[in-house]
Design an enzyme around this catalytic site. Structure first.
Site, PDB file in Angstrom:
ATOM      1  N   LYS A  22       0.958  -1.132  -0.065  1.00 26.20           N
ATOM      2  CA  LYS A  22      -0.079  -0.037  -0.012  1.00 26.20           C
ATOM      3  C   LYS A  22       0.887   1.294  -0.258  1.00 26.20           C
ATOM      4  O   LYS A  22       0.693   2.028  -0.722  1.00 26.20           O
ATOM      5  CB  LYS A  22      -0.944  -0.089   1.185  1.00 26.20           C
ATOM      6  CG  LYS A  22      -1.373   1.319   1.695  1.00 26.20           C
ATOM      7  CD  LYS A  22      -2.414   1.246   2.745  1.00 26.20           C
ATOM      8  CE  LYS A  22      -1.680   1.606   4.030  1.00 26.20           C
ATOM      9  NZ  LYS A  22      -1.249   3.085   4.379  1.00 26.20           N
ATOM     10  N   ARG A  92      -4.688  10.836   4.085  1.00 29.50           N
ATOM     11  CA  ARG A  92      -3.767  12.093   4.210  1.00 29.50           C
ATOM     12  C   ARG A  92      -2.499  11.950   2.948  1.00 29.50           C
ATOM     13  O   ARG A  92      -2.177  12.839   2.572  1.00 29.50           O
ATOM     14  CB  ARG A  92      -2.928  11.795   5.448  1.00 29.50           C
ATOM     15  CG  ARG A  92      -3.813  11.781   6.515  1.00 29.50           C
ATOM     16  CD  ARG A  92      -2.808  11.331   7.637  1.00 29.50           C
ATOM     17  NE  ARG A  92      -1.961  12.630   8.058  1.00 29.50           N
ATOM     18  CZ  ARG A  92      -2.079  13.594   8.518  1.00 29.50           C
ATOM     19  NH1 ARG A  92      -3.320  14.210   8.827  1.00 29.50           N
ATOM     20  NH2 ARG A  92      -1.282  14.589   8.678  1.00 29.50           N
ATOM     21  N   CYS A 116      -5.288  13.260  12.876  1.00 31.99           N
ATOM     22  CA  CYS A 116      -5.341  11.956  12.446  1.00 31.99           C
ATOM     23  C   CYS A 116      -5.249  10.965  13.914  1.00 31.99           C
ATOM     24  O   CYS A 116      -4.783  11.440  14.844  1.00 31.99           O
ATOM     25  CB  CYS A 116      -4.123  11.591  11.661  1.00 31.99           C
ATOM     26  SG  CYS A 116      -3.777   9.867  11.536  1.00 31.99           S
ATOM     27  N   ARG A 121       0.447  14.567  12.741  1.00 27.56           N
ATOM     28  CA  ARG A 121       1.003  14.549  11.476  1.00 27.56           C
ATOM     29  C   ARG A 121       0.751  15.691  10.723  1.00 27.56           C
ATOM     30  O   ARG A 121       0.062  15.872   9.665  1.00 27.56           O
ATOM     31  CB  ARG A 121       0.368  13.358  10.784  1.00 27.56           C
ATOM     32  CG  ARG A 121       0.220  12.042  11.548  1.00 27.56           C
ATOM     33  CD  ARG A 121      -0.391  10.802  10.962  1.00 27.56           C
ATOM     34  NE  ARG A 121       0.322  10.304   9.903  1.00 27.56           N
ATOM     35  CZ  ARG A 121      -0.015   9.401   9.259  1.00 27.56           C
ATOM     36  NH1 ARG A 121      -1.326   8.923   9.416  1.00 27.56           N
ATOM     37  NH2 ARG A 121       0.776   8.870   8.168  1.00 27.56           N
ATOM     38  N   ILE A 326       7.660   7.355  17.103  1.00 28.51           N
ATOM     39  CA  ILE A 326       7.374   7.993  15.684  1.00 28.51           C
ATOM     40  C   ILE A 326       6.011   8.801  15.911  1.00 28.51           C
ATOM     41  O   ILE A 326       5.924  10.063  15.329  1.00 28.51           O
ATOM     42  CB  ILE A 326       7.209   6.945  14.672  1.00 28.51           C
ATOM     43  CG1 ILE A 326       8.534   5.898  14.674  1.00 28.51           C
ATOM     44  CG2 ILE A 326       6.952   7.648  13.307  1.00 28.51           C
ATOM     45  CD1 ILE A 326       9.712   6.822  14.221  1.00 28.51           C
TER      46      ILE A 326
HETATM   47  N1  EPU Z   1       6.240  14.871  10.666  1.00 31.27           N
HETATM   48  C1  EPU Z   1       6.375  16.188  11.136  1.00 31.27           C
HETATM   49  N2  EPU Z   1       6.389  17.251  10.084  1.00 31.27           N
HETATM   50  C2  EPU Z   1       6.265  16.722   8.387  1.00 31.27           C
HETATM   51  C3  EPU Z   1       6.223  15.261   8.431  1.00 31.27           C
HETATM   52  C4  EPU Z   1       6.291  14.446   9.571  1.00 31.27           C
HETATM   53  O1  EPU Z   1       6.418  16.828  12.044  1.00 31.27           O
HETATM   54  O2  EPU Z   1       6.119  17.591   7.623  1.00 31.27           O
HETATM   55  C5  EPU Z   1       6.290  13.991  11.719  1.00 31.27           C
HETATM   56  C6  EPU Z   1       4.921  13.198  11.899  1.00 31.27           C
HETATM   57  O3  EPU Z   1       4.022  13.753  12.716  1.00 31.27           O
HETATM   58  C7  EPU Z   1       5.415  11.757  12.586  1.00 31.27           C
HETATM   59  C8  EPU Z   1       6.660  11.877  12.232  1.00 31.27           C
HETATM   60  O4  EPU Z   1       7.230  12.908  11.581  1.00 31.27           O
HETATM   61  O5  EPU Z   1       5.557  12.022  13.741  1.00 31.27           O
HETATM   62  C9  EPU Z   1       7.064  10.477  10.993  1.00 31.27           C
HETATM   63  O6  EPU Z   1       6.165  10.859   9.931  1.00 31.27           O
HETATM   64  P1  EPU Z   1       6.181  10.401   8.567  1.00 31.27           P
HETATM   65  O7  EPU Z   1       6.241  11.644   7.512  1.00 31.27           O
HETATM   66  O8  EPU Z   1       7.558   9.725   8.339  1.00 31.27           O
HETATM   67  O9  EPU Z   1       4.845   9.493   7.923  1.00 31.27           O
HETATM   68  P2  EPU Z   1       3.926   9.503   6.779  1.00 31.27           P
HETATM   69  O10 EPU Z   1       4.712   9.662   5.572  1.00 31.27           O
HETATM   70  O11 EPU Z   1       2.939  10.363   7.099  1.00 31.27           O
HETATM   71  C10 EPU Z   1       4.266   6.868   6.333  1.00 31.27           C
HETATM   72  C11 EPU Z   1       3.205   5.967   6.239  1.00 31.27           C
HETATM   73  C12 EPU Z   1       2.756   5.701   7.596  1.00 31.27           C
HETATM   74  C13 EPU Z   1       3.888   5.277   8.698  1.00 31.27           C
HETATM   75  C14 EPU Z   1       4.887   6.208   8.483  1.00 31.27           C
HETATM   76  C15 EPU Z   1       6.211   5.947   9.315  1.00 31.27           C
HETATM   77  C16 EPU Z   1       2.154   6.215   4.116  1.00 31.27           C
HETATM   78  C17 EPU Z   1       1.067   6.509   3.123  1.00 31.27           C
HETATM   79  N3  EPU Z   1       2.180   6.226   5.391  1.00 31.27           N
HETATM   80  O12 EPU Z   1       3.548   8.112   6.938  1.00 31.27           O
HETATM   81  O13 EPU Z   1       1.935   4.435   7.466  1.00 31.27           O
HETATM   82  O14 EPU Z   1       3.594   4.803   9.885  1.00 31.27           O
HETATM   83  O15 EPU Z   1       5.288   6.563   7.171  1.00 31.27           O
HETATM   84  O16 EPU Z   1       6.705   4.708   8.881  1.00 31.27           O
HETATM   85  O17 EPU Z   1       3.276   5.943   3.397  1.00 31.27           O
HETATM   86  C18 EPU Z   1       0.084   2.724   8.098  1.00 31.27           C
HETATM   87  O18 EPU Z   1       0.390   2.471   6.794  1.00 31.27           O
HETATM   88  O19 EPU Z   1      -0.538   2.334   8.765  1.00 31.27           O
HETATM   89  C19 EPU Z   1       0.872   4.120   8.427  1.00 31.27           C
HETATM   90  C20 EPU Z   1       0.330   5.112   9.071  1.00 31.27           C
END
Ligand code: EPU
Length: 417
Positions: A22, A92, A116, A121, A326
């Site tokens: 996914k 998102r 969320c 996030r 995280i």
């Molecule tokens: N964060 C910030 N600012 C930003 C971006 C992120 O503060 O601009 C913080 C987030 O709030 C979080 C941390 O950084 O505390 C890590 O977030 P990240 O951006 O890595 O997560 P994401 O890209 O939103 C993806 C996966 C998530 C998975 C995380 C971490 C996708 C679509 N989603 O989310 O998957 O948990 O990386 O590995 O790729 C899931 O599949 O259940 C899921 C939640």
């Protein structure tokens, strides 16, 4: 609304095949915006989040056609440059269209996603990176509006490791003028996968999968055919299902090298894991031993496996300490696990799980995708009947999970509530 009825106590046995990822498929779909033409994406899982991404692309004017696990996306005639609140609030990852739309049309308008279940996030790092690349960004009426004649290369150092932020800026930089360097980039396997797709399109990206990614902008990109990598979290969930039921399961179409941290932890807990000819065999002991877990960015222990591992630890011999580093609110499954008779105490970002001899089936409610998976695992191990409601969360990210578990011998049924 559907719910799952599980009659626990069956040891899982047999073979299961992992679906396409996914979290790899979502940015790959979005990246097609960058290359006008007809793309073919294979090994796509049937999931609600994939449907939402298709709706986002269609709302921009893309023509999308699905045939089994193959999806054809024609982005020749995109007409829109806006992703609405209705679509972004359901998923998102839709915000990832901002950079590619900006790169292709010089302007984009995308709803801010809002909160969320698992944490705030924010997308501040995505926006800061686009600004460093020359985008003019304004926030109005809940939307981010961005403009740029042509994005230009920049050196960007992420404050924290962000998967979506790294993917987003890699896409935006692919057709920017000059070189972009992403430092402290996230290294999750979905990132080199996206880089591979972009490079097939003609992009010049090096270092994806390490903490420094270099992108030399090119003038244009071509459409691609690509088969999505296997879902490491789905694979990890089946491994944990084998472990919690004391089962013996062979997992096909997975990349064990994407799951080193989980494999080490499961082995520490007494689970037997053997890898032979692309098949991973996972044999659970009569009772697992407790282990401690700290979630970390890749290659550390994945936050997306924390809830499932906690379910396993509820029946371990001994006490396990699990810290979530995280997301700030990713313990929503705890109060539901308590309904099975688990012994868990939360303090800040740490959960102390004292293993109990057995769980007792209960009606429970899913709160997010991975929490739903943890409740299914607990239900498989518990005595009597468990009913998991609100499983629409589950349908966002696990393809045919109840069918796959039933084929392994689980007594699990989907019924209408
Ligand atoms: N964060 C910030 N600012 C930003 C971006 C992120 O503060 O601009 C913080 C987030 O709030 C979080 C941390 O950084 O505390 C890590 O977030 P990240 O951006 O890595 O997560 P994401 O890209 O939103 C993806 C996966 C998530 C998975 C995380 C971490 C996708 C679509 N989603 O989310 O998957 O948990 O990386 O590995 O790729 C899931 O599949 O259940 C899921 C939640």
């Amino acid at each position: 609304m559907d719910k799952l009825i599980i009659r626990g106590g069956k040891k899982l046995a047999g073979d299961v095949t992992v679906s396409g990822s996914k979290n790899a498929a979502l940015p790959i779909f979005v990246s097609t915006i960058l290359a006008p033409g007809a793309h073919e994406i294979r090994n796509v899982p049937f999931l609600r989040d994939i449907n939402t991404t298709i709706k986002v692309l269609e709302s921009l004017g893309a023509e999308v056609e699905g045939n089994g696990n193959i999806v054809r996306i024609d982005t020749s005639r995109l007409s829109g440059h806006e992703a609405t609140y209705d679509l972004v609030k359901t998923m998102r990852a839709s915000v990832l269209v901002l950079g590619p739309l900006l790169a292709r049309f010089g302007k984009a308008r995308v709803s801010l996603p809002g909160g969320c279940a698992i944490g705030a996030r924010p997308i501040n790092l995505h926006l800061k990176g686009l600004e460093a690349m020359g985008a003019e960004i304004t926030l109005e009426h809940g939307y981010v509006a961005a403009k740029a004649r042509r994005l230009k290369g920049a050196r960007i150092n992420f404050d924290i490791s962000t998967v979506g932020g790294t993917e987003h800026l890699m896409m935006a930089a692919a057709t920017a003028k000059g070189e972009t360097i992403l430092e402290n980039a996230a290294r999750e396997p979905e990132i080199p996968e996206l880089a591979e797709v972009l490079n097939k399109m003609g992009a010049k990206i090096e270092g994806a999968g390490t903490d420094t990614v270099r992108i030399t902008g090119v003038d244009e990109l071509q459409p691609v055919t690509h088969s999505v990598m296997p879902d490491r979290i789905e694979a990890g969930t089946f491994m944990t299902a084998a472990a919690i039921t004391g089962g013996d399961v062979r997992i096909h179409n997975m990349r064990p090298d994407h799951l080193d941290a989980l494999i080490f932890k499961l082995q520490d807990a007494g689970v037997e894991i053997a890898h032979k000819e692309n098949v991973l065999r996972v044999k659970g002991p009569r009772r697992v031993r407790s282990i401690n877990i700290k979630t970390r960015p890749y290659p550390g222990f994945p936050t997306d496996m924390q809830a499932q591992m906690m379910a396993l630890m509820t029946v371990a011999e001994g006490t396990s300490v699990i810290s979530e580093n995280i997301f700030e609110n990713r313990f929503m499954h705890v109060s539901e696990l308590l309904r099975f008779g688990a012994d868990i105490i939360i303090e800040g970002n740490t959960a102390t799980v004292k293993g109990v001899k057995s769980l007792s089936g209960a009606p429970v409610m899913a709160t997010d995708l991975r929490a739903s998976a943890s409740l299914i695992l607990a239900g498989l191990a518990a005595d009597n009947t468990t009913e998991v409601s609100r499983i629409y969360h589950l349908d966002r990210g696990y393809e045919f999970i109840e069918k796959k578990l039933a084929a392994l011998g689980a007594d699990i049924q989907r019924v209408k509530e």
